[in-house]
Design a protein around this motif. Structure first.
Motif, PDB file in Angstrom:
ATOM      1  N   GLY A   1       0.804  -1.207   0.000  1.00  0.00           N
ATOM      2  CA  GLY A   1       0.000   0.000   0.000  1.00  0.00           C
ATOM      3  C   GLY A   1       0.840   1.260   0.000  1.00  0.00           C
ATOM      4  N   ILE A   2       1.968   1.233   0.692  1.00  0.00           N
ATOM      5  CA  ILE A   2       2.842   2.405   0.738  1.00  0.00           C
ATOM      6  C   ILE A   2       3.403   2.704  -0.646  1.00  0.00           C
ATOM      7  N   PHE A   3       3.850   1.658  -1.334  1.00  0.00           N
ATOM      8  CA  PHE A   3       4.400   1.881  -2.678  1.00  0.00           C
ATOM      9  C   PHE A   3       3.310   2.308  -3.654  1.00  0.00           C
ATOM     10  N   LEU A   4       2.080   1.779  -3.487  1.00  0.00           N
ATOM     11  CA  LEU A   4       0.989   2.201  -4.359  1.00  0.00           C
ATOM     12  C   LEU A   4       0.637   3.665  -4.108  1.00  0.00           C
ATOM     13  N   LEU A   5       0.702   4.106  -2.866  1.00  0.00           N
ATOM     14  CA  LEU A   5       0.449   5.509  -2.553  1.00  0.00           C
ATOM     15  C   LEU A   5       1.518   6.404  -3.179  1.00  0.00           C
ATOM     16  N   SER A   6       2.758   5.955  -3.113  1.00  0.00           N
ATOM     17  CA  SER A   6       3.837   6.714  -3.746  1.00  0.00           C
ATOM     18  C   SER A   6       3.632   6.792  -5.252  1.00  0.00           C
ATOM     19  N   LEU A   7       3.184   5.677  -5.864  1.00  0.00           N
ATOM     20  CA  LEU A   7       2.904   5.680  -7.299  1.00  0.00           C
ATOM     21  C   LEU A   7       1.768   6.646  -7.632  1.00  0.00           C
ATOM     22  N   THR A   8       0.763   6.706  -6.772  1.00  0.00           N
ATOM     23  CA  THR A   8      -0.348   7.638  -6.986  1.00  0.00           C
ATOM     24  C   THR A   8       0.142   9.084  -6.976  1.00  0.00           C
ATOM     25  N   LEU A   9       1.016   9.411  -6.031  1.00  0.00           N
ATOM     26  CA  LEU A   9       1.573  10.763  -5.972  1.00  0.00           C
ATOM     27  C   LEU A   9       2.406  11.073  -7.210  1.00  0.00           C
ATOM     28  N   LEU A  10       3.136  10.073  -7.686  1.00  0.00           N
ATOM     29  CA  LEU A  10       3.946  10.287  -8.880  1.00  0.00           C
ATOM     30  C   LEU A  10       3.062  10.541 -10.096  1.00  0.00           C
TER      31      LEU A  10
ATOM     32  N   ARG B   1       5.045  18.934  -2.502  1.00  0.00           N
ATOM     33  CA  ARG B   1       4.623  19.300  -3.857  1.00  0.00           C
ATOM     34  C   ARG B   1       3.808  18.175  -4.490  1.00  0.00           C
ATOM     35  N   TYR B   2       4.145  16.931  -4.205  1.00  0.00           N
ATOM     36  CA  TYR B   2       3.385  15.795  -4.733  1.00  0.00           C
ATOM     37  C   TYR B   2       1.967  15.791  -4.173  1.00  0.00           C
ATOM     38  N   TRP B   3       1.824  16.074  -2.885  1.00  0.00           N
ATOM     39  CA  TRP B   3       0.506  16.077  -2.260  1.00  0.00           C
ATOM     40  C   TRP B   3      -0.358  17.211  -2.803  1.00  0.00           C
ATOM     41  N   LEU B   4       0.252  18.359  -3.104  1.00  0.00           N
ATOM     42  CA  LEU B   4      -0.504  19.452  -3.715  1.00  0.00           C
ATOM     43  C   LEU B   4      -0.975  19.076  -5.121  1.00  0.00           C
ATOM     44  N   SER B   5      -0.126  18.370  -5.862  1.00  0.00           N
ATOM     45  CA  SER B   5      -0.526  17.902  -7.194  1.00  0.00           C
ATOM     46  C   SER B   5      -1.694  16.922  -7.090  1.00  0.00           C
ATOM     47  N   LEU B   6      -1.648  16.050  -6.077  1.00  0.00           N
ATOM     48  CA  LEU B   6      -2.754  15.116  -5.874  1.00  0.00           C
ATOM     49  C   LEU B   6      -4.036  15.856  -5.516  1.00  0.00           C
TER      50      LEU B   6
ATOM     51  N   LEU C   1       6.437  10.649  -0.850  1.00  0.00           N
ATOM     52  CA  LEU C   1       5.638  10.726   0.368  1.00  0.00           C
ATOM     53  C   LEU C   1       6.088  11.870   1.273  1.00  0.00           C
ATOM     54  N   ALA C   2       7.354  12.245   1.176  1.00  0.00           N
ATOM     55  CA  ALA C   2       7.893  13.284   2.052  1.00  0.00           C
ATOM     56  C   ALA C   2       7.985  14.642   1.367  1.00  0.00           C
ATOM     57  N   ASN C   3       7.486  14.732   0.135  1.00  0.00           N
ATOM     58  CA  ASN C   3       7.553  15.984  -0.629  1.00  0.00           C
ATOM     59  C   ASN C   3       6.150  16.567  -0.754  1.00  0.00           C
TER      60      ASN C   3
END
Length: 460
Positions: free
Chosen positions: A66-75, A121-126, A117-119
């Motif tokens: 799930g963690i890697f899938l969340l990272s993929l979603t942010l990417l 900017r990715y969360w803002l894009s999401l 996950l620690a950036n």
């Protein structure tokens, strides 16, 4: 040989037209429609993908996958944001500067995967792709449909009334209005539709421009750089430009010192020695003293010629008196290899003094470099303006293989261009030809050195 176009072009870039002027807005209508029409479908598709992946990733957080899938979603959200920025730029909106996305290929693979996950900017894009963009896209889609419907209705209603009569508009299954009422209401309704359609058509460019501007204004804080990031980049760019200018200045001063030491200084020392010898022999051997004085005169003339050549490196009188065009023509005629001058600058081209001096120095150094090292038979010097910058390009048909070396001519020219906020590019494949292109901004010139550049690096 020197060839120039008959009509000179202006040296400065044309002023940018007002993007809200009515004529400019009509010219942007095709691009605005090309952006807005598919926006709703794109926003819904991106929202569906991101929300589905995000919800799946959250439900699987109890396991490592799930963690890697969340990272993929942010990417994916980041790439969706980059795609939106590209679409907005294509629509004609002011470009949005993308954030810096740090990458470290030496990092362990799982750390690279988890970095989003620690950036923030990715969360803002999401957030933009999954929530904000669909809402704005829905609003713009509704407004666009209403405006297009009004325009279409204004066109279709009169045609329908003319071909089929008003009955089709005021009757239906089980509904029948009195003929007298239809005859009275039909012109009124048609007039209202036509007036609304004309208003919609007249205001269409403003509506489209407003909708694209709204998308850009909301996307900028979510997908663009923060203000502090832009300031940091500007400071870094200015610091780099200053370092390049200082490096170019240092190289230029070392060259001047070397040229003076190896040239006029040695001749003046020889002149002093010849005059001292002539003074000692003046009474005992007048003929020998006269010969020494003649040698001294030649040494003085040679020293004067070398000083004149050195002074051209600072600012040739022709450049100061008649401008860059005349100075480049003189530079082309003095070259040991035939030089073809291709320029759109006229004799009265109005260039900033600093740009003109540096352009002359760049052209002079590149021509001298080609004549000394390239084994070329012809050289082409091109001086044009593009995108608010003066572009100096020198091409030779020599052996190619030119390289930059720290502390030498080509690297010095790169530092000079960087010091003015310009660019330097070289193309020199083995066997030639060699082309060196330098751009110098015509506005907002940085702190550049105006002394000559360092000696040129061999091209082969």
């Amino acid at each position: 040989m020197t060839t120039t176009p008959a009509a000179p072009a202006p040296a400065a870039a044309p002023a940018v037209a007002d993007s809200w002027s009515y004529g400019a807005l009509w010219r942007r209508v095709p691009r605005a429609l090309g952006y807005l029409v598919p926006t709703f479908a794109i926003a819904i598709a991106v929202m569906t993908i991101l929300t589905s992946l995000f919800s799946t990733a959250v439900s699987l957080l109890i396991i490592i996958g799930g963690i890697f899938l969340l990272s993929l979603t942010l990417l994916l959200a980041r790439y969706a944001g980059s795609f939106e920025i590209a679409r907005l730029r294509w629509s004609g909106e002011a470009p949005i500067a993308e954030p810096e996305w740090p990458a470290d290929p030496t990092m362990v693979w799982w750390k690279r995967w988890l970095r989003p996950l620690a950036n923030g900017r990715y969360w803002l894009s999401l957030l933009h792709g999954a929530i904000i963009a669909p809402i704005i896209a829905t609003i713009s889609f509704v407004v666009l449909v209403v405006w297009v419907s009004l325009i279409g209705g204004a066109i279709a209603l009169p045609i329908t009334l003319a071909l089929r009569g008003p009955d089709d508009w005021f009757t239906g299954p089980g509904v029948r209005f009195p003929d007298a009422w239809i005859a009275t209401a039909a012109p009124v309704v048609a007039t209202i539709f036509i007036v609304l359609g004309v208003i919609a058509l007249v205001t269409l460019p403003y509506v489209l421009r407003g909708l694209t501007w709204l998308h850009a204004a909301i996307a900028r804080p979510f997908l663009g750089r923060f203000t502090n990031e832009q300031l940091e980049q500007q400071v870094s760019s200015l610091f780099t430009s200053r370092q390049a200018a200082v490096a170019a200045e240092g190289s230029a001063l070392r060259r001047i010192e070397r040229d003076i030491h190896d040239g006029p200084q040695q001749r003046l020392i020889r002149l002093q020695m010849d005059l001292a010898a002539a003074e000692r022999r003046l009474e005992a051997s007048p003929d020998e003293a006269a010969g020494l004085i003649q040698d001294a005169r030649r040494q003085a003339q040679d020293a004067l010629d070398e000083l004149r050549n050195l002074s051209r490196g600072f600012a040739p009188p022709l450049l100061l008196d008649r401008g860059l065009f005349a100075a480049l023509e003189s530079l082309a005629t003095r070259s040991s290899i035939p030089v073809t001058l291709e320029t759109e600058l006229g004799a009265t081209a109005n260039l900033p003094d600093e740009v003109a001096r540096n352009a002359y120095f760049v052209a002079s150094e590149l021509i001298a470099n080609a004549a000394k090292h390239s084994q070329a038979s012809t050289i082409t010097l091109s001086v044009t303006t593009a995108d608010g910058a003066l572009v100096v390009a020198v091409t030779d048909d020599g052996v190619g293989g030119a390289v930059e070396s720290v502390g030498h001519g080509l690297a010095g020219l790169r530092d000079r261009a960087a010091g003015m906020g310009g660019t330097f590019a070289i193309s020199s494949p083995g066997g030639g030809p060699t082309t060196v292109t330098v751009t110098l901004p015509l506005a907002g010139v940085g702190a550049a050195s105006t002394a000559p550049a360092a000696d040129s690096e061999p091209s082969a």
